[in-house]
Design a protein around this motif. Structure first.
Motif, PDB file in Angstrom:
ATOM      1  N   GLY A  43       0.709  -1.203  -0.005  1.00 41.11           N
ATOM      2  CA  GLY A  43       0.244  -0.102  -0.108  1.00 41.11           C
ATOM      3  C   GLY A  43       0.762   1.342   0.004  1.00 41.11           C
ATOM      4  N   TYR A  44       2.224   1.264  -0.022  1.00 41.78           N
ATOM      5  CA  TYR A  44       3.120   2.541  -0.258  1.00 41.78           C
ATOM      6  C   TYR A  44       3.922   2.460  -1.291  1.00 41.78           C
ATOM      7  CZ  TYR A  44       2.284   3.858   4.664  1.00 41.78           C
ATOM      8  OH  TYR A  44       1.641   4.229   5.920  1.00 41.78           O
ATOM      9  N   ILE A  45       4.482   3.467  -1.719  1.00 42.26           N
ATOM     10  CA  ILE A  45       5.408   3.533  -2.699  1.00 42.26           C
ATOM     11  C   ILE A  45       6.572   4.388  -2.222  1.00 42.26           C
ATOM     12  CG2 ILE A  45       5.664   4.762  -4.734  1.00 42.26           C
ATOM     13  CD1 ILE A  45       2.706   5.036  -5.203  1.00 42.26           C
ATOM     14  N   ARG A  46       7.536   3.808  -2.825  1.00 38.34           N
ATOM     15  CA  ARG A  46       9.114   4.366  -2.366  1.00 38.34           C
ATOM     16  C   ARG A  46       9.469   5.365  -3.328  1.00 38.34           C
ATOM     17  NH1 ARG A  46      13.991   0.216  -1.560  1.00 38.34           N
ATOM     18  NH2 ARG A  46      13.762  -0.093  -3.850  1.00 38.34           N
ATOM     19  N   TYR A  47       9.761   6.608  -2.683  1.00 38.15           N
ATOM     20  CA  TYR A  47      10.328   7.759  -3.721  1.00 38.15           C
ATOM     21  C   TYR A  47      11.793   8.005  -3.376  1.00 38.15           C
ATOM     22  CZ  TYR A  47       5.744   8.819  -5.262  1.00 38.15           C
ATOM     23  OH  TYR A  47       4.523   8.849  -6.136  1.00 38.15           O
ATOM     24  N   VAL A  48      12.608   8.250  -4.422  1.00 33.46           N
ATOM     25  CA  VAL A  48      14.001   8.615  -3.922  1.00 33.46           C
ATOM     26  C   VAL A  48      14.316   9.995  -4.346  1.00 33.46           C
ATOM     27  CG1 VAL A  48      16.450   7.655  -4.640  1.00 33.46           C
ATOM     28  CG2 VAL A  48      14.732   6.159  -4.353  1.00 33.46           C
ATOM     29  N   ILE A  49      15.070  10.691  -3.624  1.00 30.64           N
ATOM     30  CA  ILE A  49      15.552  11.916  -4.034  1.00 30.64           C
ATOM     31  C   ILE A  49      17.129  12.011  -4.051  1.00 30.64           C
ATOM     32  CG2 ILE A  49      16.189  14.657  -3.328  1.00 30.64           C
ATOM     33  CD1 ILE A  49      13.259  13.965  -1.857  1.00 30.64           C
ATOM     34  N   ASN A  50      17.748  12.020  -5.340  1.00 36.99           N
ATOM     35  CA  ASN A  50      19.198  11.870  -5.628  1.00 36.99           C
ATOM     36  C   ASN A  50      20.069  13.042  -4.999  1.00 36.99           C
ATOM     37  OD1 ASN A  50      21.739  11.379  -6.240  1.00 36.99           O
ATOM     38  ND2 ASN A  50      21.095  10.789  -8.251  1.00 36.99           N
ATOM     39  N   SER A  51      20.570  12.983  -3.756  1.00 33.48           N
ATOM     40  CA  SER A  51      21.320  13.879  -3.167  1.00 33.48           C
ATOM     41  C   SER A  51      22.466  14.281  -4.151  1.00 33.48           C
ATOM     42  CB  SER A  51      21.627  13.699  -1.684  1.00 33.48           C
ATOM     43  OG  SER A  51      22.358  12.521  -1.722  1.00 33.48           O
ATOM     44  N   GLN A  52      23.134  13.457  -4.820  1.00 34.69           N
ATOM     45  CA  GLN A  52      24.116  14.006  -5.480  1.00 34.69           C
ATOM     46  C   GLN A  52      23.975  14.897  -6.663  1.00 34.69           C
ATOM     47  OE1 GLN A  52      25.840  10.014  -6.867  1.00 34.69           O
ATOM     48  NE2 GLN A  52      26.840   9.614  -4.757  1.00 34.69           N
TER      49      GLN A  52
END
Length: 162
Positions: A43-52
């Motif tokens: 029921g969840y989605i994983r999001y990513v913020i590329n800090s580089q």
């Protein structure tokens, strides 16, 4: 003296300019660094913020918020929810998970049906410190999105009298 006042007002205007928000990317399977993080629970989605991609000399933090695109009227609106930091066991890595009650808050007002429109209504914002070596991983319920904006260090500048 007039030059000093003009310089100070210009600096204040630059610091008050709103920063642009950006959308976080949905995580793609197969990214090596992401294997160290848990998969999104059901029921969840994983999001990513590329800090580089966003780290610069004067950028060390970002402001992150979750949002849901819903139909609202002219009221100021907000959805209950906040990010809780979680630790990946045995890795020392942090990720953030949105805990929400999906309760919709708004000021009461009379504006009629002609004011209805779809907008991104957000939950509580959180400030996250960036790490150059790992991404920022955020998990939100399905139907939610994630946005962020870069927070730059405010540099104190002193105008000289001329």
């Amino acid at each position: 003296m007039i030059r000093v006042a003009c310089a100070l007002s210009l600096i204040a205007m630059v610091l008050l300019l709103p920063a642009e928000a950006a959308y976080a990317d949905e995580a793609k399977e197969g990214d090596d660094i992401l294997r160290q993080y848990p998969d999104a629970k059901e029921g969840y989605i994983r999001y990513v913020i590329n800090s580089q991609k966003i780290i610069e000399k004067d950028v060390q933090k970002i402001e992150v918020w979750a949002f849901k695109n819903i139909e609202v009227n002219c009221q100021k609106n907000k959805i209950g929810g906040e990010f809780n930091p979680k630790l990946v066991p045995g890795r020392g890595l942090m990720y953030w998970e949105l805990d929400t009650n999906n309760i919709f808050y708004g000021e009461k007002g009379k504006c009629g049906d002609d004011w209805k429109r779809r907008v991104d209504v957000r939950a509580k914002k959180d400030v996250i410190h960036l790490n150059r070596t790992v991404p920022v991983v955020v998990m939100v319920p399905e139907g939610w999105g994630v946005k962020y904006r870069v927070l730059r260090e405010e540099k104190e500048e002193q105008a000289s009298e001329g």
